[in-house]
Enzyme design. Structure first.
Site, short mmCIF file in Angstrom:
data_model
loop_
_atom_site.label_atom_id
_atom_site.label_comp_id
_atom_site.label_asym_id
_atom_site.label_seq_id
_atom_site.Cartn_x
_atom_site.Cartn_y
_atom_site.Cartn_z
N ILE A 128 0.82 -1.21 0.00
CA ILE A 128 0.00 0.00 0.00
C ILE A 128 0.86 1.27 0.00
O ILE A 128 0.47 2.29 -0.59
CB ILE A 128 -1.02 0.00 1.17
N SER B 251 11.91 0.62 6.67
CA SER B 251 11.42 -0.70 6.31
C SER B 251 12.58 -1.67 6.46
O SER B 251 13.67 -1.41 5.93
CB SER B 251 10.89 -0.70 4.86
N LYS C 159 -5.40 1.61 7.87
CA LYS C 159 -6.47 0.81 8.47
C LYS C 159 -6.04 -0.65 8.57
O LYS C 159 -5.25 -1.07 7.74
CB LYS C 159 -7.78 0.93 7.68
N ASP D 125 -9.85 -8.03 6.55
CA ASP D 125 -8.92 -6.96 6.15
C ASP D 125 -9.54 -6.11 5.03
O ASP D 125 -9.62 -4.89 5.16
CB ASP D 125 -7.55 -7.53 5.75
P1 NAP Z 1 2.60 -5.54 3.04
O1 NAP Z 1 2.69 -5.47 1.57
O2 NAP Z 1 2.82 -6.85 3.72
O3 NAP Z 1 3.61 -4.44 3.61
C1 NAP Z 1 3.82 -4.26 4.98
C2 NAP Z 1 5.22 -3.72 5.15
O4 NAP Z 1 5.43 -3.45 6.53
C3 NAP Z 1 6.30 -4.72 4.75
O5 NAP Z 1 6.83 -4.32 3.50
C4 NAP Z 1 7.33 -4.67 5.87
O6 NAP Z 1 8.58 -4.23 5.44
C5 NAP Z 1 6.81 -3.56 6.77
N1 NAP Z 1 7.05 -3.83 8.19
C6 NAP Z 1 6.67 -4.90 8.91
N2 NAP Z 1 7.07 -4.75 10.18
C7 NAP Z 1 7.69 -3.53 10.26
C8 NAP Z 1 8.31 -2.80 11.30
N3 NAP Z 1 8.34 -3.25 12.57
N4 NAP Z 1 8.86 -1.59 11.00
C9 NAP Z 1 8.82 -1.10 9.77
N5 NAP Z 1 8.24 -1.76 8.72
C10 NAP Z 1 7.68 -2.96 8.99
O7 NAP Z 1 1.17 -5.02 3.53
P2 NAP Z 1 0.22 -3.92 2.85
O8 NAP Z 1 -0.69 -4.59 1.92
O9 NAP Z 1 1.02 -2.78 2.38
O10 NAP Z 1 -0.66 -3.53 4.11
C11 NAP Z 1 -0.18 -2.74 5.19
C12 NAP Z 1 -1.38 -2.13 5.89
O11 NAP Z 1 -2.08 -1.33 4.93
C13 NAP Z 1 -2.38 -3.17 6.39
O12 NAP Z 1 -2.93 -2.78 7.62
C14 NAP Z 1 -3.46 -3.20 5.32
O13 NAP Z 1 -4.74 -3.54 5.83
C15 NAP Z 1 -3.43 -1.75 4.85
N6 NAP Z 1 -3.92 -1.57 3.47
C16 NAP Z 1 -3.52 -2.39 2.47
C17 NAP Z 1 -4.07 -2.24 1.18
C18 NAP Z 1 -3.66 -3.09 0.02
O14 NAP Z 1 -4.28 -2.97 -1.06
N7 NAP Z 1 -2.65 -3.93 0.12
C19 NAP Z 1 -5.01 -1.24 0.95
C20 NAP Z 1 -5.33 -0.37 1.98
C21 NAP Z 1 -4.79 -0.55 3.23
P3 NAP Z 1 9.73 -5.10 4.72
O15 NAP Z 1 9.16 -5.50 3.39
O16 NAP Z 1 10.85 -4.12 4.60
O17 NAP Z 1 9.99 -6.27 5.62
#
Ligand code: NAP
Length: 310
Positions: free
Chosen positions: A16, A38, A93, A171
């Site tokens: 995101i 990150s 969120k 989610d």
């Molecule tokens: P994601 O692709 O798994 O990305 C999460 C990122 O968080 C990972 O790249 C990871 O970094 C990083 N991370 C994990 N632990 C951390 C820490 N302690 N300190 C700093 N960085 C850390 O997940 P996402 O889809 O982006 O979703 C993240 C949030 O946004 C969720 O709550 C989700 O519900 C929300 N969201 C997602 C979407 C969507 O379409 N995907 C849409 C709206 C909202 P590394 O890769 O460097 O390990």
């Protein structure tokens, strides 16, 4: 707005952050991207990058605010640490893994005077504000929510989403509830829920839910991550003056008088709201969507279904 842009750090460079946050920040003159954090990412060209939030806080880069784009299970500690350094905090969120930790953050933000923004991006979809205005003058007879998508397409390899606190199919489902709790003219509450969880996972892959509003209208919700082919992110509300339909996650509104299609400006509008809150030193934390999800986990019947492997 002060002339100086808000120096922002984006924490968590995952899907995101790349798809929405970085482009929205780049286009918004209220912000400058001062740093990224990150653990397993190389960062963004020309921007200071840190492996951990603690390294950023101990480093040379001056920041005013953080946008936490991490999984919900790690969000509280990052938010609390940021608030304790006087930083303004934008929460993706859902705002946390539990309601009690979000309440703790609200108390901390209120005490510190920093802004805490629990963002609900779907509320900023183009059709949502006009839908809310239209429904405010009508009597709701009932509503249906269908949020059916292919988890392999939208959440490939996201292990955290299947773990406790990751919410599983809620989610995306919480996005529908963020719209419903915003547009429905009466408060809604959970009546029943059935949660379908794969034998090898901790979080549901599908759910059937029934809500009511306080005037007695029934709202049904069909959540499913096993959808292939056409995907649906649809809400239909029956009223005393015809049917309102929101499609494409709130982007397309159809009323008895015709269709309203807006722009794709969810995240730019979210950042405009965050800038406004920071300027006013105000917070905006609405936990209603998360409370309905928590109620589904409290009240729902569990059904174990076949294993799911990515
Ligand atoms: P994601 O692709 O798994 O990305 C999460 C990122 O968080 C990972 O790249 C990871 O970094 C990083 N991370 C994990 N632990 C951390 C820490 N302690 N300190 C700093 N960085 C850390 O997940 P996402 O889809 O982006 O979703 C993240 C949030 O946004 C969720 O709550 C989700 O519900 C929300 N969201 C997602 C979407 C969507 O379409 N995907 C849409 C709206 C909202 P590394 O890769 O460097 O390990």
């Amino acid at each position: 707005m002060s002339d100086e842009p808000i120096r922002l750090a984006v924490v968590g460079l995952g899907k995101i952050a790349a798809d929405q946050h970085l482009p929205a920040i780049a286009r918004d003159a209220n912000f400058t991207l001062a740093a990224t954090v990150s653990p397993n990412h190389a960062g963004v060209d020309g921007v200071s990058h840190y492996k951990t939030l603690d390294a950023l806080l101990a480093g040379e880069t001056a920041i005013d605010a953080v946008a936490l784009c991490v999984p919900p299970q790690v969000r509280y500690d990052l938010a609390a640490r940021s608030l304790s350094h006087g930083l303004h905090v934008f929460l993706e969120k859902p705002p946390g893994a539990t309601l009690s930790e979000v309440a703790a953050l609200v108390a901390q933000a209120n005490a510190s005077g920093a802004t805490l923004f629990a963002s609900w991006h779907s509320r900023y979809a183009a059709g949502v504000a006009p839908a809310k205005a239209w429904l405010a003058e009508r009597t709701v007879r009932g509503a249906t929510i269908a949020w059916r998508e292919d988890v392999r397409v939208w959440h490939p390899g996201q292990a955290w989403i299947w773990e406790p606190g990751g919410l599983g199919v809620f989610d995306p489902g919480i996005n529908a509830l963020s719209i419903a709790t915003h547009i429905m003219p009466q408060p809604i509450f959970l009546q029943s829920a059935k949660l379908f969880t794969p034998a090898n996972r901790a979080a549901p892959i599908a759910a059937d839910l029934t809500f009511r509003d306080i005037a007695g209208a029934t709202i049904t919700m069909d959540l499913d991550w096993r959808q292939t082919g056409p995907q649906s992110w649809d809400i239909a509300v029956e009223t005393d003056q015809g049917t309102l339909s929101l499609a494409k996650g709130g982007a397309v509104l159809t009323l008895p008088g015709g269709e309203h299609r807006g722009d794709d400006g969810e995240y730019p509008r979210l950042y405009a709201r965050f800038a406004q809150l920071v300027q006013q030193r105000a917070s905006d934390v609405d936990t209603d969507p998360m409370r309905l999800v928590a109620d589904a986990f409290l009240r729902g019947t569990r059904v174990t279904v076949e294993r799911f492997d990515d």
